[in-house]
Design an enzyme around this catalytic site. Structure first.
Site, PDB file in Angstrom:
ATOM      1  N   HIS A   1     -97.502 -76.887  27.988  1.00  0.00           N
ATOM      2  CA  HIS A   1     -96.225 -77.180  27.329  1.00  0.00           C
ATOM      3  C   HIS A   1     -95.156 -76.231  27.865  1.00  0.00           C
ATOM      4  O   HIS A   1     -95.447 -75.080  28.202  1.00  0.00           O
ATOM      5  CB  HIS A   1     -96.370 -77.026  25.810  1.00  0.00           C
ATOM      6  CG  HIS A   1     -95.167 -77.504  25.068  1.00  0.00           C
ATOM      7  ND1 HIS A   1     -94.067 -76.712  24.864  1.00  0.00           N
ATOM      8  CD2 HIS A   1     -94.879 -78.713  24.518  1.00  0.00           C
ATOM      9  CE1 HIS A   1     -93.155 -77.408  24.209  1.00  0.00           C
ATOM     10  NE2 HIS A   1     -93.624 -78.627  23.987  1.00  0.00           N
TER      11      HIS A   1
ATOM     12  N   GLU B   1     -92.997 -74.487  26.503  1.00  0.00           N
ATOM     13  CA  GLU B   1     -92.909 -73.175  25.820  1.00  0.00           C
ATOM     14  C   GLU B   1     -94.030 -72.251  26.275  1.00  0.00           C
ATOM     15  O   GLU B   1     -93.855 -71.032  26.347  1.00  0.00           O
ATOM     16  CB  GLU B   1     -92.908 -73.399  24.293  1.00  0.00           C
ATOM     17  CG  GLU B   1     -91.565 -73.943  23.838  1.00  0.00           C
ATOM     18  CD  GLU B   1     -91.627 -74.928  22.691  1.00  0.00           C
ATOM     19  OE1 GLU B   1     -92.605 -74.920  21.924  1.00  0.00           O
ATOM     20  OE2 GLU B   1     -90.675 -75.724  22.575  1.00  0.00           O
TER      21      GLU B   1
ATOM     22  N   GLY C   1     -91.442 -83.295  19.086  1.00  0.00           N
ATOM     23  CA  GLY C   1     -91.513 -82.001  18.413  1.00  0.00           C
ATOM     24  C   GLY C   1     -90.827 -82.074  17.063  1.00  0.00           C
ATOM     25  O   GLY C   1     -91.402 -82.533  16.068  1.00  0.00           O
ATOM     26  N   GLY C   2     -89.552 -81.663  17.006  1.00  0.00           N
ATOM     27  CA  GLY C   2     -88.824 -81.545  15.747  1.00  0.00           C
ATOM     28  C   GLY C   2     -88.929 -82.759  14.827  1.00  0.00           C
ATOM     29  O   GLY C   2     -89.176 -82.611  13.621  1.00  0.00           O
TER      30      GLY C   2
ATOM     31  N   SER D   1     -86.425 -84.107  22.564  1.00  0.00           N
ATOM     32  CA  SER D   1     -85.461 -84.564  21.553  1.00  0.00           C
ATOM     33  C   SER D   1     -85.588 -86.055  21.229  1.00  0.00           C
ATOM     34  O   SER D   1     -84.583 -86.741  21.035  1.00  0.00           O
ATOM     35  CB  SER D   1     -84.037 -84.203  21.974  1.00  0.00           C
ATOM     36  OG  SER D   1     -83.894 -82.793  22.064  1.00  0.00           O
TER      37      SER D   1
ATOM     38  N   GLY E   1     -86.009 -79.642  22.272  1.00  0.00           N
ATOM     39  CA  GLY E   1     -85.451 -78.923  21.131  1.00  0.00           C
ATOM     40  C   GLY E   1     -83.960 -78.691  21.234  1.00  0.00           C
ATOM     41  O   GLY E   1     -83.404 -77.879  20.492  1.00  0.00           O
TER      42      GLY E   1
ATOM     43  N   GLU F   1     -91.701 -83.884  30.233  1.00  0.00           N
ATOM     44  CA  GLU F   1     -90.748 -83.302  29.293  1.00  0.00           C
ATOM     45  C   GLU F   1     -89.749 -82.441  30.049  1.00  0.00           C
ATOM     46  O   GLU F   1     -90.040 -81.279  30.366  1.00  0.00           O
ATOM     47  CB  GLU F   1     -91.472 -82.434  28.279  1.00  0.00           C
ATOM     48  CG  GLU F   1     -92.515 -83.174  27.468  1.00  0.00           C
ATOM     49  CD  GLU F   1     -92.798 -82.450  26.160  1.00  0.00           C
ATOM     50  OE1 GLU F   1     -92.470 -83.011  25.127  1.00  0.00           O
ATOM     51  OE2 GLU F   1     -93.303 -81.324  26.195  1.00  0.00           O
TER      52      GLU F   1
ATOM     53  N   ASN G   1     -96.086 -82.858  18.189  1.00  0.00           N
ATOM     54  CA  ASN G   1     -96.355 -81.439  18.444  1.00  0.00           C
ATOM     55  C   ASN G   1     -95.643 -80.639  17.357  1.00  0.00           C
ATOM     56  O   ASN G   1     -94.418 -80.513  17.392  1.00  0.00           O
ATOM     57  CB  ASN G   1     -95.821 -81.050  19.834  1.00  0.00           C
ATOM     58  CG  ASN G   1     -95.929 -79.551  20.076  1.00  0.00           C
ATOM     59  OD1 ASN G   1     -96.681 -78.850  19.403  1.00  0.00           O
ATOM     60  ND2 ASN G   1     -95.167 -79.053  21.047  1.00  0.00           N
ATOM     61  N   TRP G   2     -96.426 -80.103  16.428  1.00  0.00           N
ATOM     62  CA  TRP G   2     -95.824 -79.391  15.289  1.00  0.00           C
ATOM     63  C   TRP G   2     -95.429 -77.958  15.660  1.00  0.00           C
ATOM     64  O   TRP G   2     -94.834 -77.259  14.849  1.00  0.00           O
ATOM     65  CB  TRP G   2     -96.791 -79.383  14.107  1.00  0.00           C
ATOM     66  CG  TRP G   2     -96.846 -80.692  13.370  1.00  0.00           C
ATOM     67  CD1 TRP G   2     -96.093 -81.803  13.607  1.00  0.00           C
ATOM     68  CD2 TRP G   2     -97.676 -81.005  12.245  1.00  0.00           C
ATOM     69  NE1 TRP G   2     -96.410 -82.800  12.695  1.00  0.00           N
ATOM     70  CE2 TRP G   2     -97.388 -82.338  11.862  1.00  0.00           C
ATOM     71  CE3 TRP G   2     -98.659 -80.313  11.544  1.00  0.00           C
ATOM     72  CZ2 TRP G   2     -98.029 -82.977  10.788  1.00  0.00           C
ATOM     73  CZ3 TRP G   2     -99.301 -80.939  10.478  1.00  0.00           C
ATOM     74  CH2 TRP G   2     -98.988 -82.250  10.107  1.00  0.00           C
ATOM     75  N   LYS G   3     -95.796 -77.507  16.851  1.00  0.00           N
ATOM     76  CA  LYS G   3     -95.484 -76.124  17.257  1.00  0.00           C
ATOM     77  C   LYS G   3     -95.937 -75.160  16.144  1.00  0.00           C
ATOM     78  O   LYS G   3     -96.972 -75.389  15.538  1.00  0.00           O
ATOM     79  CB  LYS G   3     -94.006 -75.972  17.586  1.00  0.00           C
ATOM     80  CG  LYS G   3     -93.488 -77.093  18.495  1.00  0.00           C
ATOM     81  CD  LYS G   3     -92.120 -76.820  19.035  1.00  0.00           C
ATOM     82  CE  LYS G   3     -91.634 -78.060  19.780  1.00  0.00           C
ATOM     83  NZ  LYS G   3     -90.582 -77.783  20.708  1.00  0.00           N
TER      84      LYS G   3
HETATM   85  C1  PEP Z   1     -92.004 -80.836  22.335  1.00  0.00           C
HETATM   86  O1  PEP Z   1     -92.271 -79.894  21.627  1.00  0.00           O
HETATM   87  O2  PEP Z   1     -92.818 -81.193  23.173  1.00  0.00           O
HETATM   88  C2  PEP Z   1     -90.712 -81.507  22.184  1.00  0.00           C
HETATM   89  C3  PEP Z   1     -90.430 -82.504  22.970  1.00  0.00           C
HETATM   90  O3  PEP Z   1     -89.859 -81.025  21.204  1.00  0.00           O
HETATM   91  P1  PEP Z   1     -88.530 -81.766  20.648  1.00  0.00           P
HETATM   92  O4  PEP Z   1     -88.912 -83.195  20.341  1.00  0.00           O
HETATM   93  O5  PEP Z   1     -88.160 -80.999  19.423  1.00  0.00           O
HETATM   94  O6  PEP Z   1     -87.504 -81.694  21.735  1.00  0.00           O
END
Ligand code: PEP
Length: 261
Positions: free
Chosen positions: A98, A100, A239-240, A218, A179, A173, A8-10
């Protein structure tokens, strides 16, 4: 079950950065063991698909999706993208719900359900994100939260033509791990995934067994292998650590190894 590794590049990587990413991302993996999914920003979808289609070599096949959608097929909804438009642009999947979207943009369970139904109607596979906040976990409300979030999805599914449980993916999640650098332990993840599977059985019946349940929060090269070896963890949503081709390729390799055990 085939492991799933999703990026997930957000709101990162415009078209130019997306093309550069795919020039460097070439994991040599057993494509029967791992499914690799990318969720770039909408404006980078075409560039990402084009970069993969145009690249030489034998990298693993990848699938693309959007990070969000509107439940209507078309209309006066400035700034929104429908499932139909996403499909036309080359997406085959859609992230829905998600954390967010839920906690920054105030999306409700009911809206998430409508989006899942819209994705299914348009032939997209919804990747439904669920998870509890820290205060809910501390209050012992994990099962209740997951049941509420997945219940809204199950309620929406019969309304979508052709919907069946095999046609969607769930990403567990925990909000406190997204994040933040805080990760659930493999044991925490296994416990939560068992609850998700249980709730899914109640919500959608026998089809629940074939729904891949991913862990997100994470995940990075250092913890991916252990998390994906935990019972009931069918893959990861990243994500990151998915923004860097080398670190995401390491996570894909970890999935391949976890699948082999
Ligand atoms: C996500 O965006 O779904 C996520 C899990 O982000 P991160 O890996 O950065 O915690």
């Amino acid at each position: 079950m085939t492991k799933v590794v999703a990026a997930n590049w957000k709101m990162h990587h415009g078209p130019k950065a997306a093309r550069q990413f795919f020039q460097r991302f070439r994991p040599e993996v057993d494509s029967r063991a791992v499914r690799i999914l990318f969720f770039p920003p909408d404006l980078s979808l075409a560039a990402s698909i084009g970069a993969v289609e145009g690249s030489a070599g034998s990298g693993a096949p990848v699938e693309f999706g959007v990070q969000n959608l509107h439940w209507e097929a078309s209309g006066a909804f400035t700034g929104e993208t429908s499932a139909e438009i996403a499909r036309d642009a080359g997406a085959t999947l859609a992230l829905v719900g998600h954390s967010e979207r839920r906690h920054v943009f105030g999306e409700t369970d009911e809206e998430t359900g409508r989006k899942v139904a819209a994705a299914v109607r348009a032939g997209l596979v919804p990747v439904v994100c669920v998870g509890e906040r820290l205060e809910e976990r501390r209050a012992g409300r994990l099962r209740e939260v997951l049941a509420r979030q997945l219940g809204a999805v199950a309620e929406a599914l019969p309304a979508a033509s052709g919907a069946d449980a095999a046609g969607f993916i769930v990403a567990y999640e925990p909000v406190w791990a997204i994040g933040t650098g805080e990760t659930a332990t493999p044991g925490d993840a296994a416990d939560a995934h068992a609850i998700v599977r249980d709730v899914l059985r109640d919500a959608v019946g026998d089809g629940a067994e074939t729904v891949p349940v991913l862990y997100g929060g994470s995940v990075g090269p250092r913890n991916a292998a252990a998390l994906m070896s935990a019972p009931g963890v069918d893959g990861v949503l990243v994500g990151g650590a998915s923004l860097d081709p080398a670190s995401f390729a390491e996570i894909v390799e970890a999935a391949c190894q976890a699948a082999a055990h």
